[in-house]
Design a protein around this motif. Structure first.
Motif, mmCIF file in Angstrom:
data_model
loop_
_atom_site.group_PDB
_atom_site.id
_atom_site.type_symbol
_atom_site.label_atom_id
_atom_site.label_comp_id
_atom_site.label_asym_id
_atom_site.label_seq_id
_atom_site.Cartn_x
_atom_site.Cartn_y
_atom_site.Cartn_z
ATOM 1 N N ARG A 26 48.561 26.037 27.254
ATOM 2 C CA ARG A 26 47.540 24.987 27.355
ATOM 3 C C ARG A 26 47.938 23.706 26.641
ATOM 4 O O ARG A 26 47.825 22.612 27.223
ATOM 5 N N PRO A 27 48.403 23.745 25.373
ATOM 6 C CA PRO A 27 48.807 22.473 24.726
ATOM 7 C C PRO A 27 49.980 21.789 25.424
ATOM 8 O O PRO A 27 50.037 20.563 25.474
ATOM 9 N N LEU A 28 50.914 22.587 25.977
ATOM 10 C CA LEU A 28 52.036 21.984 26.692
ATOM 11 C C LEU A 28 51.564 21.284 27.964
ATOM 12 O O LEU A 28 52.014 20.174 28.288
ATOM 13 N N GLN A 29 50.650 21.932 28.679
ATOM 14 C CA GLN A 29 50.123 21.305 29.892
ATOM 15 C C GLN A 29 49.315 20.061 29.548
ATOM 16 O O GLN A 29 49.311 19.079 30.298
ATOM 17 N N LYS A 30 48.634 20.093 28.408
ATOM 18 C CA LYS A 30 47.876 18.916 27.978
ATOM 19 C C LYS A 30 48.799 17.737 27.715
ATOM 20 O O LYS A 30 48.489 16.593 28.071
ATOM 21 N N ILE A 31 49.956 18.014 27.101
ATOM 22 C CA ILE A 31 50.944 16.957 26.874
ATOM 23 C C ILE A 31 51.442 16.409 28.201
ATOM 24 O O ILE A 31 51.562 15.197 28.397
ATOM 25 N N ASP A 33 49.909 16.440 31.102
ATOM 26 C CA ASP A 33 48.856 15.676 31.763
ATOM 27 C C ASP A 33 48.650 14.320 31.090
ATOM 28 O O ASP A 33 48.380 13.322 31.761
ATOM 29 N N THR A 34 48.773 14.297 29.769
ATOM 30 C CA THR A 34 48.580 13.039 29.043
ATOM 31 C C THR A 34 49.672 12.033 29.384
ATOM 32 O O THR A 34 49.398 10.844 29.611
ATOM 33 N N LEU A 35 50.891 12.499 29.433
ATOM 34 C CA LEU A 35 52.006 11.612 29.779
ATOM 35 C C LEU A 35 51.983 11.216 31.250
ATOM 36 O O LEU A 35 52.475 10.149 31.620
ATOM 37 N N ASN A 36 51.403 12.100 32.099
ATOM 38 C CA ASN A 36 51.278 11.814 33.529
ATOM 39 C C ASN A 36 52.623 11.388 34.114
ATOM 40 O O ASN A 36 52.778 10.281 34.646
ATOM 41 N N VAL A 37 53.594 12.281 34.023
ATOM 42 C CA VAL A 37 54.983 11.954 34.336
ATOM 43 C C VAL A 37 55.146 11.419 35.762
ATOM 44 O O VAL A 37 55.821 10.409 35.981
ATOM 45 N N GLN A 38 54.516 12.087 36.723
ATOM 46 C CA GLN A 38 54.711 11.681 38.120
ATOM 47 C C GLN A 38 54.269 10.246 38.362
ATOM 48 O O GLN A 38 54.995 9.444 38.965
ATOM 49 N N TYR A 39 53.071 9.909 37.861
ATOM 50 C CA TYR A 39 52.578 8.550 38.078
ATOM 51 C C TYR A 39 53.354 7.529 37.253
ATOM 52 O O TYR A 39 53.499 6.367 37.665
ATOM 53 N N ALA A 40 53.852 7.946 36.096
ATOM 54 C CA ALA A 40 54.686 7.042 35.299
ATOM 55 C C ALA A 40 55.968 6.706 36.054
ATOM 56 O O ALA A 40 56.417 5.545 36.065
ATOM 57 N N LEU A 41 56.552 7.706 36.706
ATOM 58 C CA LEU A 41 57.773 7.473 37.480
ATOM 59 C C LEU A 41 57.503 6.579 38.684
ATOM 60 O O LEU A 41 58.281 5.667 38.993
ATOM 61 N N VAL A 42 56.410 6.847 39.380
ATOM 62 C CA VAL A 42 56.062 6.017 40.543
ATOM 63 C C VAL A 42 55.807 4.577 40.116
ATOM 64 O O VAL A 42 56.230 3.625 40.785
ATOM 65 N N SER A 169 61.317 20.970 31.821
ATOM 66 C CA SER A 169 61.243 22.064 30.855
ATOM 67 C C SER A 169 59.899 22.781 30.932
ATOM 68 O O SER A 169 59.833 24.022 30.917
ATOM 69 N N ILE A 170 58.816 22.015 31.039
ATOM 70 C CA ILE A 170 57.489 22.619 31.140
ATOM 71 C C ILE A 170 57.340 23.363 32.460
ATOM 72 O O ILE A 170 56.738 24.445 32.517
ATOM 73 N N GLU A 171 57.902 22.816 33.524
ATOM 74 C CA GLU A 171 57.852 23.478 34.835
ATOM 75 C C GLU A 171 58.535 24.844 34.777
ATOM 76 O O GLU A 171 58.015 25.833 35.312
ATOM 77 N N ALA A 172 59.687 24.900 34.124
ATOM 78 C CA ALA A 172 60.405 26.173 34.002
ATOM 79 C C ALA A 172 59.689 27.116 33.041
ATOM 80 O O ALA A 172 59.611 28.325 33.278
#
Length: 271
Positions: A26-31, A33-42, A169-172
């Motif tokens: 849960r804390p890893l997923q929260k990180i 979601d907070t960073l919102n990697v996909q939208y940051a890349l787009v 890393s979180i995905e794996a």
């Protein structure tokens, strides 16, 4: 045995001081979601495209064009997806998610018409056995390559690839992919980006034409980038706002049809 996941689980247990690795999920997923990697890349890629169009990147982008970088990215992604398709057809790996197909997809349709209709429905939860290479990694790595190739800021490039590494890393760790899926997806896509670089349509032809026009006009009519006024901002913002409204307001069943129609209209307009 996924050794990469074993290492990530041990690291998560140590960092969050928990007894079981799943307790840190849960804390890893929260990180994430907070960073919102996909939208940051787009967003990074979109900013890069705008800089290219307005020639705001200095010497590093003066010889490149928006169309050239977009073509380069599409060729890279298409090549990576082809390799991905061949890879998971050659070797089908078992999914790490129990009862994956039953939870992700409806029962197989009885006739071809229903099969086509089901295939058009958007599905953002991934597949089950299409593992090597990771489709998630091919898309995000292509976006990262396009964005960082335009930027001349080292800190920006480091930030983008750090987000990529954290996301993979979180995905794996979560077991959504084998660690080798993410690793190969990123490495192969980056190699394809450099391999297909000669195919990029550079902006040198446009510069030569502008130089010729300047000489013919006596040097007083040098081409300049359009001013960044309200009209230009609206022109670039309108498609993004429209796409957001479509995704946020319309039912999911219509999103794919909109994407296909938008691509066809764009292809006709810029043919």
């Amino acid at each position: 045995q996924d050794n990469g996941r074993i290492v990530l689980e041990a690291l998560a247990k140590k960092l969050w001081n928990v007894e079981q690795s799943w307790m840190a999920k849960r804390p890893l997923q929260k990180i994430r979601d907070t960073l919102n990697v996909q939208y940051a890349l787009v967003s990074a890629m979109g900013a890069s495209f705008v800089c290219l169009e307005l020639q705001l990147g200095g010497k590093k982008t003066s010889h490149r064009s928006l169309a050239g970088v977009a073509l380069h990215a599409l060729i890279t992604l298409a090549s990576a997806r082809l390799i991905r398709y061949i890879s998971f057809v050659l070797t089908v790996l078992p999914s790490q998610v129990p009862n994956c197909y039953r939870h992700h997809f409806p029962p197989p349709p009885d006739n071809w018409k229903d099969w086509l209709l089901v295939g058009m429905l958007p599905s953002s939860r991934g597949g089950c056995n299409d593992l090597i290479l990771s489709g998630h990694a091919t898309v995000t790595s292509t976006i990262a390559c396009a964005a960082t190739s335009v930027s001349s800021n080292t800190s920006f490039s480091i930030a983008v690839w750090t987000l990529i590494a954290l996301d993979y890393s979180i995905e794996a760790y979560q077991g959504l992919h084998y660690s080798v899926d993410m690793f190969l997806g990123g490495i192969v896509t980056c190699l394809l980006w450099h391999l297909t670089a000669p195919l990029e349509i550079e902006g040198e032809l446009e510069q030569l034409q502008k130089e010729k026009q300047r000489k013919e006009g006596g040097g007083g009519n040098a081409a300049r980038a359009p001013p960044l006024d309200a009209t230009v901002v609206a022109m670039y913002a309108a498609p993004a706002i429209l796409a957001f409204l479509i995704l946020a307001v319309f039912p999911e069943a219509y999103v794919n049809y909109f994407a296909i129609g938008y691509s066809l209209v764009a292809g006709v307009m810029f043919k």
